[in-house]
Design a protein around this motif. Structure first.
Motif, PDB file in Angstrom:
ATOM      1  N   LYS A 144       0.978  -1.085  -0.051  1.00  0.00           N
ATOM      2  CA  LYS A 144       0.161  -0.053  -0.045  1.00  0.00           C
ATOM      3  C   LYS A 144       0.939   1.238   0.071  1.00  0.00           C
ATOM      4  CE  LYS A 144      -4.171   0.314   2.457  1.00  0.00           C
ATOM      5  NZ  LYS A 144      -4.800   0.535   3.567  1.00  0.00           N
ATOM      6  N   HIS A 145       0.563   2.119  -0.945  1.00  0.00           N
ATOM      7  CA  HIS A 145       1.464   3.412  -0.910  1.00  0.00           C
ATOM      8  C   HIS A 145       0.381   4.649  -0.818  1.00  0.00           C
ATOM      9  CE1 HIS A 145       5.129   1.712  -2.698  1.00  0.00           C
ATOM     10  NE2 HIS A 145       4.467   0.818  -3.299  1.00  0.00           N
ATOM     11  N   LYS A 146       0.860   5.691  -0.305  1.00  0.00           N
ATOM     12  CA  LYS A 146       0.119   6.820   0.410  1.00  0.00           C
ATOM     13  C   LYS A 146       0.428   7.820  -0.561  1.00  0.00           C
ATOM     14  CE  LYS A 146      -0.435   9.527   4.334  1.00  0.00           C
ATOM     15  NZ  LYS A 146      -0.161   9.976   5.779  1.00  0.00           N
ATOM     16  N   TYR A 147      -0.557   8.669  -1.045  1.00  0.00           N
ATOM     17  CA  TYR A 147      -0.359   9.792  -2.036  1.00  0.00           C
ATOM     18  C   TYR A 147      -1.096  10.849  -1.240  1.00  0.00           C
ATOM     19  CZ  TYR A 147       1.933   6.699  -5.281  1.00  0.00           C
ATOM     20  OH  TYR A 147       2.375   5.496  -5.691  1.00  0.00           O
ATOM     21  N   PRO A 148      -0.469  12.196  -1.154  1.00  0.00           N
ATOM     22  CA  PRO A 148      -1.289  13.388  -0.547  1.00  0.00           C
ATOM     23  C   PRO A 148      -2.266  13.991  -1.584  1.00  0.00           C
ATOM     24  CG  PRO A 148       1.008  14.017  -0.631  1.00  0.00           C
ATOM     25  CD  PRO A 148       0.912  12.280  -1.084  1.00  0.00           C
ATOM     26  N   LYS A 149      -1.877  13.775  -2.662  1.00  0.00           N
ATOM     27  CA  LYS A 149      -2.854  14.266  -3.913  1.00  0.00           C
ATOM     28  C   LYS A 149      -2.858  13.317  -5.007  1.00  0.00           C
ATOM     29  CE  LYS A 149      -0.325  17.833  -4.679  1.00  0.00           C
ATOM     30  NZ  LYS A 149       0.384  19.214  -4.902  1.00  0.00           N
ATOM     31  N   PHE A 150      -3.998  13.310  -5.707  1.00  0.00           N
ATOM     32  CA  PHE A 150      -4.153  12.639  -6.776  1.00  0.00           C
ATOM     33  C   PHE A 150      -3.240  12.779  -7.895  1.00  0.00           C
ATOM     34  CE2 PHE A 150      -6.386  11.358 -10.670  1.00  0.00           C
ATOM     35  CZ  PHE A 150      -6.574  10.164 -10.429  1.00  0.00           C
ATOM     36  N   GLU A 151      -2.785  14.078  -8.151  1.00  0.00           N
ATOM     37  CA  GLU A 151      -1.659  14.374  -9.168  1.00  0.00           C
ATOM     38  C   GLU A 151      -0.239  13.706  -9.114  1.00  0.00           C
ATOM     39  OE1 GLU A 151      -3.617  16.884  -7.794  1.00  0.00           O
ATOM     40  OE2 GLU A 151      -5.085  16.931  -9.255  1.00  0.00           O
ATOM     41  N   ASP A 152      -0.105  13.418  -7.558  1.00  0.00           N
ATOM     42  CA  ASP A 152       1.080  12.712  -7.169  1.00  0.00           C
ATOM     43  C   ASP A 152       1.071  11.199  -7.501  1.00  0.00           C
ATOM     44  OD1 ASP A 152       1.688  15.315  -6.232  1.00  0.00           O
ATOM     45  OD2 ASP A 152       1.142  14.566  -4.093  1.00  0.00           O
ATOM     46  N   ILE A 153      -0.076  10.498  -7.898  1.00  0.00           N
ATOM     47  CA  ILE A 153       0.209   9.272  -8.259  1.00  0.00           C
ATOM     48  C   ILE A 153       0.653   9.148  -9.562  1.00  0.00           C
ATOM     49  CG2 ILE A 153      -1.469   7.214  -8.652  1.00  0.00           C
ATOM     50  CD1 ILE A 153      -3.504   8.410  -6.828  1.00  0.00           C
ATOM     51  N   PRO A 154       1.702   8.194  -9.986  1.00  0.00           N
ATOM     52  CA  PRO A 154       2.408   8.283 -11.241  1.00  0.00           C
ATOM     53  C   PRO A 154       1.302   8.059 -12.358  1.00  0.00           C
ATOM     54  CG  PRO A 154       3.445   7.059  -9.715  1.00  0.00           C
ATOM     55  CD  PRO A 154       2.220   7.392  -8.907  1.00  0.00           C
ATOM     56  N   GLU A 155       1.379   8.666 -13.569  1.00  0.00           N
ATOM     57  CA  GLU A 155       0.420   8.268 -14.524  1.00  0.00           C
ATOM     58  C   GLU A 155       0.264   6.941 -15.241  1.00  0.00           C
ATOM     59  OE1 GLU A 155      -0.069  10.455 -19.156  1.00  0.00           O
ATOM     60  OE2 GLU A 155       1.358  11.027 -17.801  1.00  0.00           O
ATOM     61  N   LYS A 156       1.181   6.044 -15.029  1.00  0.00           N
ATOM     62  CA  LYS A 156       0.853   4.785 -15.514  1.00  0.00           C
ATOM     63  C   LYS A 156       0.085   4.167 -14.325  1.00  0.00           C
ATOM     64  CE  LYS A 156       3.810   0.981 -14.607  1.00  0.00           C
ATOM     65  NZ  LYS A 156       5.203   0.365 -14.401  1.00  0.00           N
ATOM     66  N   ILE A 157       0.126   4.574 -13.052  1.00  0.00           N
ATOM     67  CA  ILE A 157      -0.683   3.887 -12.167  1.00  0.00           C
ATOM     68  C   ILE A 157      -2.117   4.568 -12.357  1.00  0.00           C
ATOM     69  CG2 ILE A 157      -1.152   3.578  -9.657  1.00  0.00           C
ATOM     70  CD1 ILE A 157       1.824   3.630  -9.329  1.00  0.00           C
ATOM     71  N   ARG A 158      -2.291   5.642 -12.457  1.00  0.00           N
ATOM     72  CA  ARG A 158      -3.550   6.184 -12.943  1.00  0.00           C
ATOM     73  C   ARG A 158      -4.313   5.648 -13.903  1.00  0.00           C
ATOM     74  NH1 ARG A 158      -2.754  12.569 -12.990  1.00  0.00           N
ATOM     75  NH2 ARG A 158      -0.588  11.773 -13.388  1.00  0.00           N
ATOM     76  N   LYS A 159      -3.633   5.471 -15.057  1.00  0.00           N
ATOM     77  CA  LYS A 159      -4.352   4.810 -16.179  1.00  0.00           C
ATOM     78  C   LYS A 159      -4.676   3.418 -15.648  1.00  0.00           C
ATOM     79  CE  LYS A 159      -2.048   7.226 -19.858  1.00  0.00           C
ATOM     80  NZ  LYS A 159      -1.151   7.279 -21.016  1.00  0.00           N
ATOM     81  N   ALA A 160      -4.026   2.598 -15.069  1.00  0.00           N
ATOM     82  CA  ALA A 160      -4.242   1.404 -14.636  1.00  0.00           C
ATOM     83  C   ALA A 160      -5.439   1.147 -13.566  1.00  0.00           C
ATOM     84  CB  ALA A 160      -2.977   0.714 -14.012  1.00  0.00           C
ATOM     85  N   LEU A 161      -5.829   2.465 -12.900  1.00  0.00           N
ATOM     86  CA  LEU A 161      -6.959   2.501 -12.208  1.00  0.00           C
ATOM     87  C   LEU A 161      -8.122   2.891 -12.815  1.00  0.00           C
ATOM     88  CD1 LEU A 161      -5.213   4.360  -9.093  1.00  0.00           C
ATOM     89  CD2 LEU A 161      -6.302   2.082  -8.979  1.00  0.00           C
ATOM     90  N   GLY A 162      -7.838   3.325 -14.140  1.00  0.00           N
ATOM     91  CA  GLY A 162      -8.949   3.925 -14.957  1.00  0.00           C
ATOM     92  C   GLY A 162      -8.947   5.276 -14.963  1.00  0.00           C
ATOM     93  N   TYR A 163      -8.196   5.993 -14.788  1.00  0.00           N
ATOM     94  CA  TYR A 163      -8.382   7.381 -14.984  1.00  0.00           C
ATOM     95  C   TYR A 163      -7.605   8.123 -15.985  1.00  0.00           C
ATOM     96  CZ  TYR A 163     -10.602   7.114 -10.250  1.00  0.00           C
ATOM     97  OH  TYR A 163     -11.312   6.718  -9.139  1.00  0.00           O
TER      98      TYR A 163
END
Length: 163
Positions: A144-163
């Motif tokens: 589990k990784h913690k990110y304070p903002k949505f923009e801090d999540i790497p783009e590759k992971i955001r795409k995998a999440l469906g965003y």
């Protein structure tokens, strides 16, 4: 000295009286509007029986158990309290009387949130939880990784999440 200067006190009194009367008019007529639409939709059937049978035995009352669960699934909030489900989707609130009346879309969301709370993650997929404005991303390996903002999540992971 002009007419306005001589009658300035009367003009002020007339303006205050006119504003007071218009405020009183608004105050008295604002509750008579019937065309306003509510954002809360109740999808609960009435509990009144269609026909009354005097020989019918009264039903046994079940003990009241207070259950409160709140699910936040990507901005859609689902609250379960005493068998009633309240769904807040984009500011529109809908109330459902039971699990069976809850649309299957929302049932799937609740089931997925239940699985995530007991640790049954899908293998090979990323999963994201938002708690108090902090983003927690669970990787396929279970970390589990913690990110304070949505923009801090790497783009590759955001795409995998469906965003």
């Amino acid at each position: 000295m002009g007419w306005i200067a001589r009658h300035f006190d009367y003009l002020i009194f007339a303006a205050l009286a006119l504003s007071g009367l218009s405020y009183l008019y608004i105050l008295l007529t604002r509750n008579r509007r019937h065309d306003s639409k509510s954002v809360v939709h109740y999808n609960i059937p009435s509990d009144e029986p269609m026909s009354f049978d005097p020989n019918e035995k009264p039903k046994k009352k079940e003990p009241k158990v207070n259950v409160l669960e709140v699910f936040d699934y990507n901005g859609i909030k689902i609250m379960h309290e005493n068998g009633m489900y309240t769904v807040n989707h984009a500011g529109e609130i809908q109330v459902y009387g039971s699990w069976q009346e809850l649309p299957s879309r929302y049932q799937a969301m609740v089931k997925e949130m239940d699985k995530s709370s007991i640790g049954q993650k899908k293998k090979g997929n990323y999963y994201m939880e938002v708690l108090n404005g902090t983003y927690y991303v669970i990787f396929p390996d279970g970390k589990k990784h913690k990110y304070p903002k949505f923009e801090d999540i790497p783009e590759k992971i955001r795409k995998a999440l469906g965003y």
